[in-house]
Motif scaffolding. Structure first.
Motif, PDB file in Angstrom:
ATOM      1  N   LEU A 196       0.839  -1.206   0.000  1.00  0.00           N
ATOM      2  CA  LEU A 196       0.000   0.000   0.000  1.00  0.00           C
ATOM      3  C   LEU A 196       0.873   1.256   0.000  1.00  0.00           C
ATOM      4  CD1 LEU A 196      -3.002   1.047   0.455  1.00  0.00           C
ATOM      5  CD2 LEU A 196      -2.401   1.157   2.877  1.00  0.00           C
ATOM      6  N   THR A 197       0.443   2.276  -0.743  1.00  0.00           N
ATOM      7  CA  THR A 197       1.062   3.604  -0.664  1.00  0.00           C
ATOM      8  C   THR A 197       0.020   4.571  -0.104  1.00  0.00           C
ATOM      9  OG1 THR A 197       0.338   4.369  -2.848  1.00  0.00           O
ATOM     10  CG2 THR A 197       2.421   3.129  -2.752  1.00  0.00           C
ATOM     11  N   ARG A 198       0.483   5.749   0.314  1.00  0.00           N
ATOM     12  CA  ARG A 198      -0.471   6.737   0.839  1.00  0.00           C
ATOM     13  C   ARG A 198      -1.475   7.156  -0.225  1.00  0.00           C
ATOM     14  NH1 ARG A 198       3.837   8.339   4.254  1.00  0.00           N
ATOM     15  NH2 ARG A 198       3.182   8.263   6.435  1.00  0.00           N
ATOM     16  N   GLY A 199      -0.978   7.315  -1.450  1.00  0.00           N
ATOM     17  CA  GLY A 199      -1.869   7.700  -2.541  1.00  0.00           C
ATOM     18  C   GLY A 199      -2.946   6.661  -2.777  1.00  0.00           C
ATOM     19  N   MET A 200      -2.549   5.380  -2.744  1.00  0.00           N
ATOM     20  CA  MET A 200      -3.526   4.295  -2.896  1.00  0.00           C
ATOM     21  C   MET A 200      -4.525   4.306  -1.743  1.00  0.00           C
ATOM     22  SD  MET A 200      -0.891   1.274  -4.003  1.00  0.00           S
ATOM     23  CE  MET A 200      -2.012  -0.071  -3.621  1.00  0.00           C
ATOM     24  N   TYR A 201      -4.008   4.561  -0.544  1.00  0.00           N
ATOM     25  CA  TYR A 201      -4.871   4.535   0.645  1.00  0.00           C
ATOM     26  C   TYR A 201      -5.973   5.587   0.541  1.00  0.00           C
ATOM     27  CZ  TYR A 201      -6.496   4.809   5.458  1.00  0.00           C
ATOM     28  OH  TYR A 201      -7.286   4.822   6.570  1.00  0.00           O
ATOM     29  N   SER A 202      -5.607   6.790   0.098  1.00  0.00           N
ATOM     30  CA  SER A 202      -6.605   7.863   0.001  1.00  0.00           C
ATOM     31  C   SER A 202      -7.730   7.490  -0.959  1.00  0.00           C
ATOM     32  CB  SER A 202      -5.944   9.178  -0.431  1.00  0.00           C
ATOM     33  OG  SER A 202      -5.488   9.094  -1.760  1.00  0.00           O
ATOM     34  N   LYS A 203      -7.425   6.621  -1.929  1.00  0.00           N
ATOM     35  CA  LYS A 203      -8.458   6.166  -2.869  1.00  0.00           C
ATOM     36  C   LYS A 203      -9.250   4.991  -2.278  1.00  0.00           C
ATOM     37  CE  LYS A 203      -7.977   7.179  -7.045  1.00  0.00           C
ATOM     38  NZ  LYS A 203      -8.595   8.219  -7.899  1.00  0.00           N
ATOM     39  N   LEU A 204      -8.512   4.011  -1.716  1.00  0.00           N
ATOM     40  CA  LEU A 204      -9.156   2.780  -1.241  1.00  0.00           C
ATOM     41  C   LEU A 204     -10.062   3.011  -0.037  1.00  0.00           C
ATOM     42  CD1 LEU A 204      -6.167   0.283  -1.622  1.00  0.00           C
ATOM     43  CD2 LEU A 204      -8.303   0.248  -2.919  1.00  0.00           C
ATOM     44  N   ILE A 205      -9.723   3.991   0.804  1.00  0.00           N
ATOM     45  CA  ILE A 205     -10.529   4.240   2.001  1.00  0.00           C
ATOM     46  C   ILE A 205     -11.886   4.844   1.622  1.00  0.00           C
ATOM     47  CG2 ILE A 205      -9.781   6.592   2.575  1.00  0.00           C
ATOM     48  CD1 ILE A 205     -10.132   3.631   5.036  1.00  0.00           C
ATOM     49  N   GLU A 206     -12.016   5.267   0.363  1.00  0.00           N
ATOM     50  CA  GLU A 206     -13.295   5.775  -0.151  1.00  0.00           C
ATOM     51  C   GLU A 206     -14.006   4.760  -1.041  1.00  0.00           C
ATOM     52  OE1 GLU A 206     -12.490   9.394  -2.211  1.00  0.00           O
ATOM     53  OE2 GLU A 206     -11.931  10.503  -0.402  1.00  0.00           O
ATOM     54  N   ASP A 207     -13.428   3.551  -1.170  1.00  0.00           N
ATOM     55  CA  ASP A 207     -13.995   2.539  -2.064  1.00  0.00           C
ATOM     56  C   ASP A 207     -15.354   2.059  -1.557  1.00  0.00           C
ATOM     57  OD1 ASP A 207     -14.321  -0.169  -3.478  1.00  0.00           O
ATOM     58  OD2 ASP A 207     -12.474   0.603  -4.368  1.00  0.00           O
ATOM     59  N   GLU A 208     -16.263   1.830  -2.480  1.00  0.00           N
ATOM     60  CA  GLU A 208     -17.606   1.385  -2.088  1.00  0.00           C
ATOM     61  C   GLU A 208     -17.595  -0.035  -1.537  1.00  0.00           C
ATOM     62  OE1 GLU A 208     -20.214   2.071  -5.395  1.00  0.00           O
ATOM     63  OE2 GLU A 208     -19.842   4.232  -5.401  1.00  0.00           O
TER      64      GLU A 208
END
Length: 596
Positions: A196-208
């Motif tokens: 995981l990267t921080r950039g990925m995290y900011s997207k995944l934490i909003e995943d439906e």
């Protein structure tokens, strides 16, 4: 879909900042380093040798010349490190710049005790002798405010030697958090396990997909839990350093030391916390509404960022985001918009996330050059808001540098968040006004509520965490993992209500906040947000007087105390009105969204 770059070399030149505007090559940097060392040695010779206005003027002009050069030198080293925090050559430059900073501090440590040993009559006599001192006059007399907090010449010399050691906890945490940290693994779209990267995290934490959110959340917090004792040690040391320094300098408390430079009464800080907690009910209601809307039996921390309106996730490429920003900020006038057009053409931005790059986003204004803006753009709505936010800081830096002399060009952090947040409020209004699709409108409203929650309520909660932890240190009580966890979890419950079910990771939120290493900083996000709501509301009414006053405010740098500068825009933070108005606005937004 966001482009993922495996190295900095892959990023297009137009999306990388141009550090040659600071130094054309490393040789020029080395030349400045030598010149600054010579100037520092020259400043030392003034110790015990200032007996008239001419000598005082010579010292101050030499010091300002050194400051100008050193700011360029340090900025270059810092920006190079932030491009890739793993690069040892850049780290070496920054270490040398920091060591030079200690040398400068040591060379000039005599001056403030000397200045404060003068009486007002003598200082006025010196100014009469040398007319050039009128440029420094306001600053010189401002120093008298610090009289009871400045030590003897010998003690100040000793304190200056501890500069590097006192900043060690913050520097250590920065290396842990940016260079060393390795997040856990998540499953990518192909079903493979990737780090995981921080950039990925900011997207995944909003995943439906809730399972994806949970997986990302667990992976993100994994290193913080693994290094909990080390991070607790760095944070405890930073807090104790601050408390000790405050005592040595005769401040009533670390909080009052933190507010002193801005001349902000502690009541402003305390009233912010009290008023927010008094009107916290709409935030609790929003948590309950979120649980209901998501159809969950239990609301968890990893459910707090997923949009409540599904199927409208927007992909906003960087160039498109920039164009939207220019249109959204039109109420600030043609000159403001043209300034931002020039920013992009001249490559003031470092746009993309790459391995080793510093996380987050910031603006660094360098007097005599221009602003440098770091982004980790992810081609989404959050990144659009971040761009608009940092450009608020950037234009503020640019205008203050253009209209203020060096001595007052650097604005206080207290007013900084006003410029960035006004832009965000103008953006959300523009997006809502220009969106015909009702579902997208609801999504935008939801996004703004969550932005409000993060920029206002969460920052007030952080501010209370800082207050409570510093008070414990002042009372000689221990600070460790258990203490930080207990305080943080208690505050989460007070601010966000009992609707959220606690998990093991939730109470470790303190471990991932770099702002805690800049004591009593985060409350300024909340006061800035409240001020911005009021200013932007008047700007959107087309109020010409507000626009003129606001642009003058952006040109003002530190020419007055922050609260006074804000009063000129019509915002008085010594009264509860701006905070109450913001909380009323949040309640209104939650009610409107709930009714939809």
């Amino acid at each position: 879909m966001t482009i993922t770059y495996k190295s900095r070399e892959e990023v297009p030149l137009k999306e990388k900042w141009n550090l040659e505007d600071l130094y054309i090559n490393l040789q020029k940097w080395e030349e400045d380093l030598k010149m600054i060392e010579l100037l520092a040695n020259e400043l030392k010779t003034f110790d015990g040798a200032i007996h008239n206005g001419i000598q005082l003027y010579q010292f101050l002009t030499t010091q300002e010349k050194l400051s100008y050069k050193f700011n360029h030198l340090f900025a270059y080293a810092m920006l190079k490190v932030d491009e890739d925090t793993r690069d040892t050559t850049s780290q070496s430059l920054l270490e040398r710049a920091r060591a030079l900073s200690v040398k400068i501090s040591s060379a000039t440590s005599f001056f403030l005790p000397f200045l404060l040993s003068l009486d007002e009559h003598t200082l006025k006599k010196y100014i009469a002798e040398e007319k050039g001192l009128t440029y420094f006059e306001k600053d010189l007399f401002e120093s008298f405010r610090y009289k009871k907090h400045v030590l003897s010449k010998e003690q100040e010399a000793l304190m200056s030697q501890f500069g590097e050691a006192l900043s060690a906890p913050a520097n250590t945490y920065a290396m842990i958090n940016n260079a060393d940290i390795k997040f856990g693994e998540v499953t990518n779209e192909s079903g493979e396990k990737v780090e995981l990267t921080r950039g990925m995290y900011s997207k995944l934490i909003e995943d439906e997909n809730r399972d994806k959110r949970k997986e990302a959340y667990k992976a993100y917090y994994k290193p913080y839990l693994q290094m909990k004792n080390s991070i607790a040690s760095t944070l405890a040391a930073a807090i104790k350093n601050n408390v000790t320094t405050s005592k040595i300098r005769n401040y009533p408390s670390a909080l009052e030391k933190g507010l002193f430079a801005d001349n902000v009464p502690k009541e402003v800080y305390e009233n912010l916390i009290m008023a927010t907690k008094k009107h916290i009910a709409p935030l609790h209601q929003y948590s309950e509404f979120r649980k209901e809307k998501l159809g969950l039996d239990e609301l968890r921390q990893y459910d707090m960022n997923v949009p409540l309106v599904s199927g409208v996730k927007q992909v906003i490429p960087y160039d498109k985001a920039y164009d939207i920003m220019l249109r959204a900020l039109a109420p600030l006038g043609e000159d403001y918009v043209n300034t931002l057009k020039d920013f992009k053409k001249a490559r003031y931005f470092d746009v993309r996330e790459t391995p080793g790059k510093r996380s987050g986003a910031y603006n660094l204004g360098v007097y005599g050059v221009h602003p440098f803006i770091l982004l980790n753009h992810q081609d989404d709505l959050d990144s659009l808001f971040t761009l608009v936010h940092e450009c608020g800081h950037g234009v503020h830096s640019q205008l203050s540098s253009q209209y203020q002399p060096q001595i007052t060009a650097r604005y206080s952090i207290f007013v900084a968040e006003v410029a960035s947040t006004v832009n965000e409020v103008l953006l959300i209004n523009y997006l809502l006004d220009n969106e015909e699709n009702e579902k997208v409108q609801r999504h935008l409203l939801n996004h703004f509520i969550d932005k409000f929650r993060g920029t206002f309520f969460t920052q007030v909660m952080f501010a209370e965490f800082e207050k409570l932890t510093h008070e414990r240190a002042e009372q000689g009580e221990p600070l460790n993992v258990e203490v930080f966890n207990t305080i943080y979890e208690t505050l989460l419950r007070e601010y966000y209500g009992d609707t959220i079910v606690a998990d093991e990771e939730m109470k470790y939120g303190w471990a991932r906040i770099p702002h805690f290493y800049r004591p009593f900083y985060v409350y300024k996000y909340a006061t800035g947000f409240a001020s911005a709501i009021q200013i932007a509301t008047n700007l959107l009414k087309g109020n010409e007087e507000t626009l003129y006053n606001y642009l003058e405010f952006l040109k003002s740098g530190s020419s007055d105390y922050p609260l006074e500068l804000l009063k000129k825009t019509g915002v008085d933070l010594t009264s509860p009105e701006p905070i109450k108005n913001s909380l009323a606005k949040f309640k209104e937004l939650v009610e409107e969204f709930s009714s939809l």
